[in-house]
Write a protein that holds these residues in place. Structure first.
Motif, PDB file in Angstrom:
ATOM      1  N   LYS A  97      18.259  20.493 119.903  1.00  0.00           N
ATOM      2  CA  LYS A  97      19.268  20.015 120.852  1.00  0.00           C
ATOM      3  C   LYS A  97      19.953  18.752 120.324  1.00  0.00           C
ATOM      4  O   LYS A  97      21.165  18.584 120.489  1.00  0.00           O
ATOM      5  CB  LYS A  97      18.626  19.723 122.210  1.00  0.00           C
ATOM      6  CG  LYS A  97      18.213  20.961 122.984  1.00  0.00           C
ATOM      7  CD  LYS A  97      17.588  20.567 124.320  1.00  0.00           C
ATOM      8  CE  LYS A  97      17.181  21.795 125.129  1.00  0.00           C
ATOM      9  NZ  LYS A  97      16.555  21.391 126.425  1.00  0.00           N
TER      10      LYS A  97
ATOM     11  N   MET B  94      22.660  19.417 117.915  1.00  0.00           N
ATOM     12  CA  MET B  94      23.862  19.970 118.532  1.00  0.00           C
ATOM     13  C   MET B  94      24.870  18.874 118.878  1.00  0.00           C
ATOM     14  O   MET B  94      26.049  19.147 119.039  1.00  0.00           O
ATOM     15  CB  MET B  94      23.484  20.776 119.788  1.00  0.00           C
ATOM     16  CG  MET B  94      22.714  22.048 119.485  1.00  0.00           C
ATOM     17  SD  MET B  94      22.178  22.934 120.971  1.00  0.00           S
ATOM     18  CE  MET B  94      23.745  23.523 121.604  1.00  0.00           C
TER      19      MET B  94
ATOM     20  N   GLN C 256      31.791  23.849 113.597  1.00  0.00           N
ATOM     21  CA  GLN C 256      32.102  24.829 114.630  1.00  0.00           C
ATOM     22  C   GLN C 256      33.124  25.854 114.136  1.00  0.00           C
ATOM     23  O   GLN C 256      33.057  27.033 114.472  1.00  0.00           O
ATOM     24  CB  GLN C 256      32.622  24.122 115.876  1.00  0.00           C
ATOM     25  CG  GLN C 256      31.563  23.296 116.593  1.00  0.00           C
ATOM     26  CD  GLN C 256      32.104  22.583 117.817  1.00  0.00           C
ATOM     27  OE1 GLN C 256      32.865  23.154 118.592  1.00  0.00           O
ATOM     28  NE2 GLN C 256      31.725  21.329 117.991  1.00  0.00           N
TER      29      GLN C 256
END
Length: 408
Positions: free
Chosen positions: A296, A299, A351
């Motif tokens: 996490k 991220m 991304q």
């Protein structure tokens, strides 16, 4: 108790999505039920000295409302749908709102269904002084649901319904905005439509999964969503994307068992590869740390503007209490790529690679007639296509990094 009920209702209303207008069924037992309700509607209008004009079109509007509200009540996390009661929204088409329903016919049928006790409505409002509003919500009543014995496998897409926009652009506030098409967006839309057409011909089996109140198996039109200044466009909207991995394993594609291949720790591996370093161990495994929390943290690491921003984001969005010491351990272990931390442009680059990998893999397989279900950086195919998918994933990663990925 009342507070909990009010909170549950508030969340259900907030989670509502727009009424879907592309439903139809040709299954006789279900059409008989719809026709029975239509007969009640005609009787109601007769009692009120109102005539039914354009009966076929009125019936079509009734079918659209009931079919979608039934699906929402049985297969979504909220039974409510958003609708507009503004006549202008039914006369002015835009990129994101294709004209299909007619206001007078839709409003007339809706009013009748409410009068018959088959639909409940929470009327919307708009406060001009505050610039805030709430769009009207509707849902099927218990009375209506008790009458219906539907089979979701007998509900299909109406070929007469307009195709919805599948290339979506959002601004910095995550609001959908218009844009000017060019050769790139046109090509993306054409490729994505070809993929969606393949999905519509595919039997995505869900018998092994409990779908009720969670997943709508008719939601198979995949869209690409571009955030502001994002030239990647990640893939969204397939119902399988919301499933946990254990449920996805139970899916079938054209009655064949599936496999799912996942790029392991994709973003940190790309960051290392750009430094010419091939990583064999798991970047998310750090002694004394919870692996899920490390994942996490990664991220947000590449996307936040500063260390403080990352710590606050980890606490508020990922609910990581020990954010600061966790970051220290990540920075220590991954010092080789730490210059890419807290660098939003690099996060955007990662991304875009996610999206480009998915685009390349989906298009290559679609051109061969092979169905592939994307879940961001993992992909589901029938087991007989596992080797081909693995090769494509390796080839795609190698093309930007000159190293091979770890695929699980």
């Amino acid at each position: 108790m009342i507070d909990n009920e009010e909170q549950s209702l508030k969340k259900a209303l907030q989670d509502a999505s727009p009424l879907q207008v592309h439903r139809k069924t040709d299954y006789p037992p279900m059409n008989e039920q719809l026709s029975g309700i239509f007969s009640e509607l005609k009787q109601l209008r007769k009692e009120n000295n109102k005539q039914i004009r354009k009966a076929d079109r009125v019936k079509k509007h009734l079918d659209v409302i009931i079919l979608d509200l039934w699906i929402t009540a049985n297969y979504c996390n909220t039974p409510w749908r958003m609708i507009s009661l503004n006549r202008n929204d039914y006369t002015k088409g835009t990129r994101y709102r294709k004209i299909y329903l007619k206001y007078d016919l839709f409003k007339g049928v809706l009013d009748d269904l409410i009068a018959l006790g088959y639909v409940e409505m929470m009327k919307g409002f708009f406060d001009r002084s505050k610039g805030e509003g709430f769009q009207t919500r509707i849902k099927a009543s218990d009375k209506l649901l008790s009458l219906l014995e539907f089979d979701i496998s007998k509900i299909e897409r109406d070929p007469e319904a307009p195709e919805e926009e599948i290339i979506i652009k959002k601004d910095e506030n995550k609001k959908i905005i218009d844009y000017v098409d060019n050769d790139i967006t046109n090509q993306m839309r054409e490729s994505l439509q070809k993929y969606n057409n393949l999905l519509r011909k595919t039997n995505i089996g869900t018998d092994g999964v409990n779908l009720r109140y969670k997943y709508d198996p008719t939601c198979i039109t995949v869209r690409r969503v571009f955030d502001v200044d994002d030239f990647g466009g990640r893939f969204y909207n397939g119902f399988w994307m919301n499933m946990p991995k254990e449920d996805r394993k139970k899916l079938k594609i054209n009655n064949e068992e599936v496999c799912e291949l996942d790029y392991s720790a994709l973003h940190p591996r790309i960051a290392y590869a750009l430094k010419g370093i091939e990583v064999k161990d798991d970047p998310y495994t750090i002694e004394g740390c919870d692996r899920n929390e490390v994942k996490k943290a990664f991220m947000v690491l590449f996307n936040c503007e500063s260390r403080e921003h990352a710590i606050n984001t980890m606490r508020s969005e990922s609910h990581i209490k020990n954010a600061k010491p966790l970051l220290q351990k990540i920075e220590l272990k991954h010092e080789a790529i730490s210059e890419n931390f807290y660098t939003p442009w690099f996060g955007m680059y990662l991304q875009r690679n996610d999206a480009w990998f998915a685009e390349y893999i989906i298009n290559r397989l679609t051109n061969k007639g092979i169905v592939c279900l994307p879940v961001h950086d993992s992909f589901i195919v029938a087991k007989k296509h596992e080797a081909e998918l693995r090769h494509l994933m390796e080839e795609t990663f190698y093309s930007i990094s000159y190293t091979y990925p770890v695929i699980k």
